[in-house]
Design a protein around this motif. Structure first.
Motif, mmCIF file in Angstrom:
data_model
loop_
_atom_site.group_PDB
_atom_site.id
_atom_site.type_symbol
_atom_site.label_atom_id
_atom_site.label_comp_id
_atom_site.label_asym_id
_atom_site.label_seq_id
_atom_site.Cartn_x
_atom_site.Cartn_y
_atom_site.Cartn_z
ATOM 1 N N GLY A 98 0.818 -1.206 0.000
ATOM 2 C CA GLY A 98 0.000 0.000 0.000
ATOM 3 C C GLY A 98 0.850 1.254 0.000
ATOM 4 N N ILE A 99 1.983 1.228 0.727
ATOM 5 C CA ILE A 99 2.901 2.372 0.746
ATOM 6 C C ILE A 99 3.726 2.412 -0.535
ATOM 7 C CG2 ILE A 99 4.934 3.345 1.882
ATOM 8 C CD1 ILE A 99 3.808 2.417 4.544
ATOM 9 N N ALA A 100 4.234 1.251 -0.944
ATOM 10 C CA ALA A 100 5.136 1.196 -2.094
ATOM 11 C C ALA A 100 4.482 1.698 -3.382
ATOM 12 C CB ALA A 100 5.645 -0.223 -2.291
ATOM 13 N N LYS A 101 3.167 1.589 -3.475
ATOM 14 C CA LYS A 101 2.478 1.989 -4.709
ATOM 15 C C LYS A 101 1.779 3.344 -4.601
ATOM 16 C CE LYS A 101 1.969 -2.560 -6.755
ATOM 17 N NZ LYS A 101 1.074 -3.506 -7.466
ATOM 18 N N LEU A 102 2.106 4.106 -3.564
ATOM 19 C CA LEU A 102 1.534 5.445 -3.448
ATOM 20 C C LEU A 102 1.967 6.324 -4.630
ATOM 21 C CD1 LEU A 102 1.905 6.690 0.261
ATOM 22 C CD2 LEU A 102 -0.167 6.764 -1.137
ATOM 23 N N PRO A 103 1.043 7.050 -5.272
ATOM 24 C CA PRO A 103 1.449 8.023 -6.288
ATOM 25 C C PRO A 103 2.259 9.144 -5.628
ATOM 26 C CG PRO A 103 -0.914 7.545 -6.459
ATOM 27 C CD PRO A 103 -0.435 6.950 -5.167
ATOM 28 N N VAL A 104 3.446 9.419 -6.153
ATOM 29 C CA VAL A 104 4.302 10.481 -5.617
ATOM 30 C C VAL A 104 4.551 11.499 -6.736
ATOM 31 C CG1 VAL A 104 6.481 11.092 -4.526
ATOM 32 C CG2 VAL A 104 5.406 8.880 -4.016
ATOM 33 N N ILE A 105 4.002 12.689 -6.571
ATOM 34 C CA ILE A 105 4.155 13.754 -7.560
ATOM 35 C C ILE A 105 5.287 14.667 -7.103
ATOM 36 C CG2 ILE A 105 3.011 15.674 -8.727
ATOM 37 C CD1 ILE A 105 0.354 14.213 -8.173
ATOM 38 N N ILE A 106 6.305 14.788 -7.924
ATOM 39 C CA ILE A 106 7.474 15.592 -7.586
ATOM 40 C C ILE A 106 7.222 17.054 -7.951
ATOM 41 C CG2 ILE A 106 9.935 15.931 -7.973
ATOM 42 C CD1 ILE A 106 9.188 13.340 -6.497
ATOM 43 N N VAL A 107 7.404 17.922 -6.968
ATOM 44 C CA VAL A 107 7.239 19.361 -7.173
ATOM 45 C C VAL A 107 8.621 19.937 -7.459
ATOM 46 C CG1 VAL A 107 6.384 21.519 -6.207
ATOM 47 C CG2 VAL A 107 5.298 19.346 -5.565
ATOM 48 N N THR A 108 8.855 20.362 -8.701
ATOM 49 C CA THR A 108 10.187 20.822 -9.111
ATOM 50 C C THR A 108 10.244 22.334 -9.223
ATOM 51 O OG1 THR A 108 9.624 20.600 -11.457
ATOM 52 C CG2 THR A 108 10.608 18.691 -10.392
ATOM 53 N N GLY A 109 11.381 22.890 -8.832
ATOM 54 C CA GLY A 109 11.603 24.326 -8.934
ATOM 55 C C GLY A 109 12.570 24.653 -10.039
ATOM 56 N N ALA A 110 12.884 25.936 -10.175
ATOM 57 C CA ALA A 110 13.789 26.392 -11.233
ATOM 58 C C ALA A 110 15.173 25.775 -11.074
ATOM 59 C CB ALA A 110 13.870 27.910 -11.212
ATOM 60 N N GLU A 111 15.543 25.424 -9.827
ATOM 61 C CA GLU A 111 16.886 24.882 -9.596
ATOM 62 C C GLU A 111 16.993 23.413 -10.005
ATOM 63 O OE1 GLU A 111 14.502 23.984 -5.872
ATOM 64 O OE2 GLU A 111 14.669 25.598 -7.377
ATOM 65 N N ASN A 112 15.861 22.787 -10.293
ATOM 66 C CA ASN A 112 15.868 21.373 -10.657
ATOM 67 C C ASN A 112 16.001 21.228 -12.171
ATOM 68 O OD1 ASN A 112 13.384 21.273 -8.213
ATOM 69 N ND2 ASN A 112 15.370 20.288 -7.938
ATOM 70 N N ASP A 113 17.140 20.691 -12.633
ATOM 71 C CA ASP A 113 17.371 20.536 -14.066
ATOM 72 C C ASP A 113 16.850 19.191 -14.556
ATOM 73 O OD1 ASP A 113 19.154 18.728 -13.024
ATOM 74 O OD2 ASP A 113 20.936 19.942 -13.459
ATOM 75 N N ASP A 114 17.081 18.907 -15.832
ATOM 76 C CA ASP A 114 16.606 17.657 -16.420
ATOM 77 C C ASP A 114 17.218 16.442 -15.728
ATOM 78 O OD1 ASP A 114 15.018 18.997 -18.191
ATOM 79 O OD2 ASP A 114 16.467 18.927 -19.849
ATOM 80 N N GLU A 115 18.478 16.577 -15.278
ATOM 81 C CA GLU A 115 19.135 15.455 -14.587
ATOM 82 C C GLU A 115 18.413 15.126 -13.287
ATOM 83 O OE1 GLU A 115 23.508 14.247 -12.724
ATOM 84 O OE2 GLU A 115 23.297 16.016 -14.008
ATOM 85 N N ALA A 116 17.968 16.163 -12.554
ATOM 86 C CA ALA A 116 17.233 15.941 -11.307
ATOM 87 C C ALA A 116 15.907 15.245 -11.586
ATOM 88 C CB ALA A 116 17.002 17.279 -10.603
ATOM 89 N N ARG A 117 15.230 15.666 -12.639
ATOM 90 C CA ARG A 117 13.956 15.019 -12.998
ATOM 91 C C ARG A 117 14.172 13.552 -13.379
ATOM 92 N NH1 ARG A 117 9.338 18.312 -15.608
ATOM 93 N NH2 ARG A 117 9.454 20.328 -14.561
ATOM 94 N N SER A 118 15.242 13.301 -14.155
ATOM 95 C CA SER A 118 15.531 11.925 -14.569
ATOM 96 C C SER A 118 15.815 11.042 -13.364
ATOM 97 C CB SER A 118 16.735 11.903 -15.529
ATOM 98 O OG SER A 118 16.438 12.603 -16.712
ATOM 99 N N ARG A 119 16.549 11.598 -12.403
ATOM 100 C CA ARG A 119 16.859 10.829 -11.195
ATOM 101 C C ARG A 119 15.580 10.513 -10.423
ATOM 102 N NH1 ARG A 119 20.344 12.907 -5.928
ATOM 103 N NH2 ARG A 119 20.143 10.962 -4.721
ATOM 104 N N ALA A 120 14.703 11.506 -10.287
ATOM 105 C CA ALA A 120 13.435 11.283 -9.581
ATOM 106 C C ALA A 120 12.583 10.256 -10.307
ATOM 107 C CB ALA A 120 12.685 12.606 -9.441
ATOM 108 N N LEU A 121 12.584 10.317 -11.633
ATOM 109 C CA LEU A 121 11.815 9.366 -12.424
ATOM 110 C C LEU A 121 12.359 7.955 -12.255
ATOM 111 C CD1 LEU A 121 9.489 9.184 -14.486
ATOM 112 C CD2 LEU A 121 11.183 9.420 -16.296
ATOM 113 N N SER A 122 13.701 7.814 -12.233
ATOM 114 C CA SER A 122 14.310 6.485 -12.070
ATOM 115 C C SER A 122 14.022 5.893 -10.699
ATOM 116 C CB SER A 122 15.824 6.580 -12.286
ATOM 117 O OG SER A 122 16.446 7.319 -11.239
ATOM 118 N N LEU A 123 13.787 6.750 -9.707
ATOM 119 C CA LEU A 123 13.469 6.279 -8.359
ATOM 120 C C LEU A 123 11.990 5.965 -8.189
ATOM 121 C CD1 LEU A 123 15.667 8.716 -6.223
ATOM 122 C CD2 LEU A 123 15.974 6.239 -6.442
ATOM 123 N N GLY A 124 11.206 6.245 -9.219
ATOM 124 C CA GLY A 124 9.792 5.880 -9.152
ATOM 125 C C GLY A 124 8.831 7.034 -9.035
#
Length: 360
Positions: A79-105
């Motif tokens: 139940g915890i492992a499948k929680l939808p997690v929406i990442i709130v990104t700011g101007a300081e978050n580049d494409d690499e940060a988004r890719s890392r967050a995506l790879s983590l689920g």
């Protein structure tokens, strides 16, 4: 909408301004909890299984969004492992940060500054999806006859309760109750009447479990109860209550009232035991096999001097007599097969001696 019926969201951000903005934008349709960092958010998620969606910033003190996302996705609780997690990104978050967050689920992304339309759209879509997923999971974990949880549900709940017991250093006990010689019972009554008896038994067992307990029908002839915070003595008291309600359940067979024959296994895994669900089920199965051999009404548990592997220590005749004098007849009854094996050579020797005397 009734506030209690609104989906529950968690918004995690170290900015108080962002937390207040999210609460204001989402508050009409959702219940909103807020946390200022990943550590506080994780503590809240562990304690509350009702979250539908988690919104999380990435750059935070204590525990950042990456670490929080990793903890959620790697949790053994599905139940915890499948929680939808929406990442709130700011101007300081580049494409690499988004890719890392995506790879983590990471499930989805929303950029700062967000507006109410985008925030609500994400919240609605993922909350609805989560509710549908939970509904399907509930159906997959339900016994259709009794409406109780099934074997899959029990294993899921046992994993949760074991983790909670280890974290809080509290006891946990498991009780299994089976219909003795169920095949014979089924043939006597037929499917329709047997099903009615099983439904009635489920109702009676529900009447003696506590709110925090978990009751499931784990086999066609078996019910299992998880008793959090109950040690072996507390589990024994529950068994006494359960047997009393079983005794109330009688049925007619060939014009005669018959009582429901049951056997019971009781186990309270200690910290030194293998506390995996499969290991605990093996202990219970071993106990139940001994109870079935001893006959209807037998209860076998940890305090009956049965080892975790399910093998009984050898009980001597003097020990059996001492236990009977101490009022522990049940322990002796459970050990009767071992006592019989010990006494048989002596009985044969006495018979031989007697025959020799008669011949003389």
């Amino acid at each position: 909408m009734d506030n209690k019926k609104k989906p529950l969201l968690l918004f995690v951000d170290d900015s108080k301004v962002m937390r207040l903005a999210a609460d204001k934008m989402l508050g009409r349709e959702f219940r909103v909890d807020v946390a200022e960092d990943g550590a506080a958010a994780w503590s809240m998620i562990e304690k509350n299984p009702d979250y539908s969606v988690v919104f999380s910033d990435l750059a935070m003190p204590e525990m950042d969004g990456y670490a929080l996302l990793g903890k959620i996705r790697n949790n053994p609780d599905e139940g915890i492992a499948k929680l939808p997690v929406i990442i709130v990104t700011g101007a300081e978050n580049d494409d690499e940060a988004r890719s890392r967050a995506l790879s983590l689920g990471g499930t989805d992304f929303i950029s700062k500054p967000f507006n109410s339309t985008d925030l609500l759209a994400r919240a609605r879509a993922h909350a609805n999806y989560q509710e549908e997923r939970k509904a399907l999971a509930r159906q997959a974990m339900m016994d259709p006859l009794t409406g109780l949880g099934n074997q899959r549900y029990l294993k899921h709940r046992l994993g949760q309760e074991l983790a909670l017991s280890a974290r809080q250093q509290t006891p946990l006990s498991v009780v299994q109750l089976e219909i003795h010689q169920f095949n014979q019972f089924f043939l006597q009554l037929g499917k329709r009447r047997a099903d009615m008896v099983m439904m009635k038994l489920a109702q009676l067992l529900k009447s003696v479990v506590r709110k925090e307990d978990s009751l499931a029908r784990t086999k066609v002839d078996q019910f299992t109860v998880l008793l959090p915070s109950a040690d072996i003595h507390g589990a024994r008291r529950f068994v006494e209550r359960a047997i009393k309600v079983c005794e109330k359940l009688s049925f007619q067979h060939r014009g005669r009232p018959q009582r429901l024959p049951v056997t019971v296994a009781v186990h309270s895994p200690g910290s030194s035991n293998d506390r995996s669900p499969d290991a605990i089920q093996k202990v219970l199965s071993d106990y139940m096999a001994r109870a079935a051999d001893a006959g209807a009404g037998t209860v076998v548990g940890d305090d009956d001097e049965v080892s975790a592997a399910g093998t009984a220590p050898v009980m001597g005749v003097e020990q059996a007599l001492a236990l009977i004098q101490a009022g522990k007849q049940r322990v002796v009854i459970n050990a009767l097969p071992d006592l019989k094996r010990q006494l048989m050579p002596l009985l044969k020797l006495m018979q031989q001696a007697s025959s020799g005397q008669e011949t003389a």
